[in-house]
Design a protein around this motif. Structure first.
Motif, mmCIF file in Angstrom:
data_model
loop_
_atom_site.group_PDB
_atom_site.id
_atom_site.type_symbol
_atom_site.label_atom_id
_atom_site.label_comp_id
_atom_site.label_asym_id
_atom_site.label_seq_id
_atom_site.Cartn_x
_atom_site.Cartn_y
_atom_site.Cartn_z
ATOM 1 N N ALA A 87 32.782 -15.674 59.639
ATOM 2 C CA ALA A 87 31.662 -15.712 60.579
ATOM 3 C C ALA A 87 32.198 -15.421 61.975
ATOM 4 C CB ALA A 87 30.965 -17.060 60.539
ATOM 5 N N TYR A 88 31.393 -14.714 62.753
ATOM 6 C CA TYR A 88 31.763 -14.298 64.100
ATOM 7 C C TYR A 88 30.625 -14.698 65.031
ATOM 8 C CZ TYR A 88 34.926 -11.750 61.165
ATOM 9 O OH TYR A 88 35.859 -11.445 60.211
ATOM 10 N N LEU A 89 30.981 -15.123 66.240
ATOM 11 C CA LEU A 89 30.009 -15.638 67.197
ATOM 12 C C LEU A 89 30.342 -15.076 68.571
ATOM 13 C CD1 LEU A 89 27.677 -17.700 67.640
ATOM 14 C CD2 LEU A 89 29.445 -19.452 67.922
ATOM 15 N N ASP A 90 29.389 -14.364 69.164
ATOM 16 C CA ASP A 90 29.621 -13.741 70.461
ATOM 17 C C ASP A 90 29.542 -14.799 71.556
ATOM 18 O OD1 ASP A 90 29.912 -12.025 72.607
ATOM 19 O OD2 ASP A 90 28.402 -10.598 71.901
ATOM 20 N N LEU A 91 30.646 -15.018 72.256
ATOM 21 C CA LEU A 91 30.704 -15.996 73.352
ATOM 22 C C LEU A 91 30.802 -15.315 74.710
ATOM 23 C CD1 LEU A 91 33.068 -18.701 71.829
ATOM 24 C CD2 LEU A 91 30.574 -18.517 71.712
ATOM 25 N N ARG A 92 30.632 -14.000 74.742
ATOM 26 C CA ARG A 92 30.693 -13.265 75.999
ATOM 27 C C ARG A 92 29.337 -13.351 76.702
ATOM 28 N NH1 ARG A 92 32.523 -7.834 73.141
ATOM 29 N NH2 ARG A 92 30.693 -8.523 71.981
ATOM 30 N N GLU A 93 29.383 -13.415 78.022
ATOM 31 C CA GLU A 93 28.141 -13.423 78.804
ATOM 32 C C GLU A 93 27.350 -12.163 78.512
ATOM 33 O OE1 GLU A 93 26.511 -15.599 80.780
ATOM 34 O OE2 GLU A 93 28.030 -17.035 80.149
ATOM 35 N N GLY A 94 26.032 -12.292 78.443
ATOM 36 C CA GLY A 94 25.184 -11.129 78.231
ATOM 37 C C GLY A 94 24.115 -11.402 77.195
ATOM 38 N N PRO A 95 23.351 -10.380 76.864
ATOM 39 C CA PRO A 95 22.198 -10.563 75.982
ATOM 40 C C PRO A 95 22.555 -10.941 74.546
ATOM 41 C CG PRO A 95 22.516 -8.237 76.479
ATOM 42 C CD PRO A 95 23.472 -9.008 77.348
ATOM 43 N N THR A 96 23.798 -10.699 74.105
ATOM 44 C CA THR A 96 24.154 -11.050 72.728
ATOM 45 C C THR A 96 24.910 -12.380 72.628
ATOM 46 O OG1 THR A 96 26.149 -9.677 72.841
ATOM 47 C CG2 THR A 96 24.144 -8.651 71.938
ATOM 48 N N PHE A 97 24.995 -13.130 73.761
ATOM 49 C CA PHE A 97 25.647 -14.441 73.721
ATOM 50 C C PHE A 97 24.977 -15.286 72.636
ATOM 51 C CE2 PHE A 97 25.939 -18.920 74.775
ATOM 52 C CZ PHE A 97 27.295 -19.070 75.015
ATOM 53 N N GLY A 98 25.777 -15.881 71.751
ATOM 54 C CA GLY A 98 25.262 -16.737 70.684
ATOM 55 C C GLY A 98 24.881 -15.999 69.408
ATOM 56 N N THR A 99 24.982 -14.671 69.412
ATOM 57 C CA THR A 99 24.682 -13.902 68.199
ATOM 58 C C THR A 99 25.790 -14.141 67.182
ATOM 59 O OG1 THR A 99 23.546 -12.182 69.449
ATOM 60 C CG2 THR A 99 24.346 -11.563 67.264
ATOM 61 N N SER A 100 25.398 -14.357 65.931
ATOM 62 C CA SER A 100 26.399 -14.540 64.875
ATOM 63 C C SER A 100 26.250 -13.462 63.810
ATOM 64 C CB SER A 100 26.300 -15.928 64.246
ATOM 65 O OG SER A 100 25.077 -16.083 63.567
ATOM 66 N N VAL A 101 27.363 -13.133 63.190
ATOM 67 C CA VAL A 101 27.435 -12.165 62.099
ATOM 68 C C VAL A 101 28.358 -12.767 61.052
ATOM 69 C CG1 VAL A 101 28.366 -9.891 61.427
ATOM 70 C CG2 VAL A 101 27.057 -10.123 63.542
ATOM 71 N N SER A 102 28.000 -12.633 59.791
ATOM 72 C CA SER A 102 28.891 -13.082 58.728
ATOM 73 C C SER A 102 29.220 -11.921 57.802
ATOM 74 C CB SER A 102 28.291 -14.248 57.954
ATOM 75 O OG SER A 102 27.065 -13.885 57.374
ATOM 76 N N VAL A 103 30.417 -11.969 57.231
ATOM 77 C CA VAL A 103 30.944 -10.898 56.386
ATOM 78 C C VAL A 103 31.753 -11.547 55.275
ATOM 79 C CG1 VAL A 103 32.530 -8.911 56.319
ATOM 80 C CG2 VAL A 103 31.152 -9.332 58.366
ATOM 81 N N GLU A 104 31.599 -11.062 54.060
ATOM 82 C CA GLU A 104 32.495 -11.520 53.005
ATOM 83 C C GLU A 104 33.722 -10.623 53.029
ATOM 84 O OE1 GLU A 104 32.775 -12.730 48.361
ATOM 85 O OE2 GLU A 104 30.996 -13.229 49.536
ATOM 86 N N LEU A 105 34.885 -11.240 53.125
ATOM 87 C CA LEU A 105 36.151 -10.510 53.183
ATOM 88 C C LEU A 105 36.826 -10.506 51.822
ATOM 89 C CD1 LEU A 105 37.686 -12.016 56.457
ATOM 90 C CD2 LEU A 105 36.360 -9.908 56.230
ATOM 91 N N ASP A 106 37.419 -9.365 51.485
ATOM 92 C CA ASP A 106 38.322 -9.263 50.352
ATOM 93 C C ASP A 106 39.470 -8.364 50.789
ATOM 94 O OD1 ASP A 106 37.427 -6.589 50.163
ATOM 95 O OD2 ASP A 106 36.073 -7.022 48.515
#
Length: 184
Positions: A87-106
Motif C-alpha cells: 500500500a502507498y499513501l501520498d504524503l506530499r502537499e497538494g491535491p493528492t495528499f492522502g490518496t492511497s493505492v494498493s498493489v499485489e507484489l510478486d
C-alpha cells in the motif's frame, strides 16, 4: 534460455508512483530476470534522473507487516520471491495528499516510489524484498521520514490480513494518524 526480459510500466492515481511488470525467462534449469535494467525501465516510464546509489534486501516472514513510511529519497522496490500486498499513501502537499493505492507484489512486479510517498507492505508468504534508492541511508535522513498508522481510516487500506492478526513492530502500531501529521 533467452537472456532478454522486458519491463512494462503503468501510472497510478498517485503522481509519480509507477508499477512495472518485469518479465522473466524460464527453462528446466530455472529462471533469469533483470530486476533493474536502467534503459528498459526508462523506456517504460522510470524517471531519467533516478540514479541508484544503494541496494538493500530484507527478509520478511509471512504475516509480517511493515508500516507506512515516506522517506526523503526515491525508491525502486521489487520482490525476489514470495508475494505481498503493498500500500502507498501520498504524503506530499497538494491535491493528492492522502490518496492511497494498493498493489499485489510478486517476483514480476516492481514499484517506483517517489520521495514523499509512504510505502508499506504485508507479507502473504515469506519473501525477500529488494529495493534500490537514490540517496544513501543515514539516520539523519531517516529521522526526517514521515510515518502513518496502518489502521488510519483516512488511508482506506483494506489489509488482507487483519492488523490484529499481523506481525507488527510496536513502533508501527503507534504511528500517528494522517490527520495528526504536520502540514506546511
Amino acid at each position: 534460455m533467452t537472456a532478454t526480459t522486458h519491463a512494462h510500466g503503468k501510472t497510478t492515481t498517485i503522481p509519480g508512483l509507477l508499477v512495472f511488470t518485469v518479465s522473466k525467462v524460464e527453462d528446466d534449469r530455472g529462471w533469469f530476470q533483470e530486476k533493474f535494467h536502467r534503459a528498459k525501465l526508462i523506456e517504460a516510464g522510470l524517471p531519467r534522473d533516478f540514479t541508484v546509489v544503494q541496494t538493500s534486501v530484507a527478509f520478511n516472514r509471512e504475516r509480517s507487516t511493515r508500516g507506512f513510511h515516506a522517506e526523503p529519497w526515491n525508491k525502486y522496490a521489487s520482490l525476489v520471491d514470495g508475494r505481498a500486498f503493498a500500500a502507498y499513501l501520498d504524503l506530499r502537499e497538494g491535491p493528492t495528499f492522502g490518496t492511497s493505492v494498493s498493489v499485489e507484489l510478486d517476483d514480476e512486479t516492481a514499484v517506483f516510489v517517489p520521495a514523499g510517498v509512504a510505502n508499506s507492505y504485508q507479507c502473504l508468504t515469506d519473501l525477500h524484498y529488494l529495493y534500490s534508492v537514490d540517496q544513501h541511508w543515514s539516520s539523519e535522513a531517516y529521522d526526517s521520514a514521515s510515518f502513518v498508522n496502518l489502521a488510519d481510516p483516512m488511508a482506506a487500506v483494506h489489509w488482507p490480513i487483519p492488523l490484529n492478526e499481523a506481525l507488527l513492530s510496536e513502533r508501527d502500531r503507534n504511528h500517528p494518524m494522517l490527520s495528526e501529521l504536520p502540514r506546511s
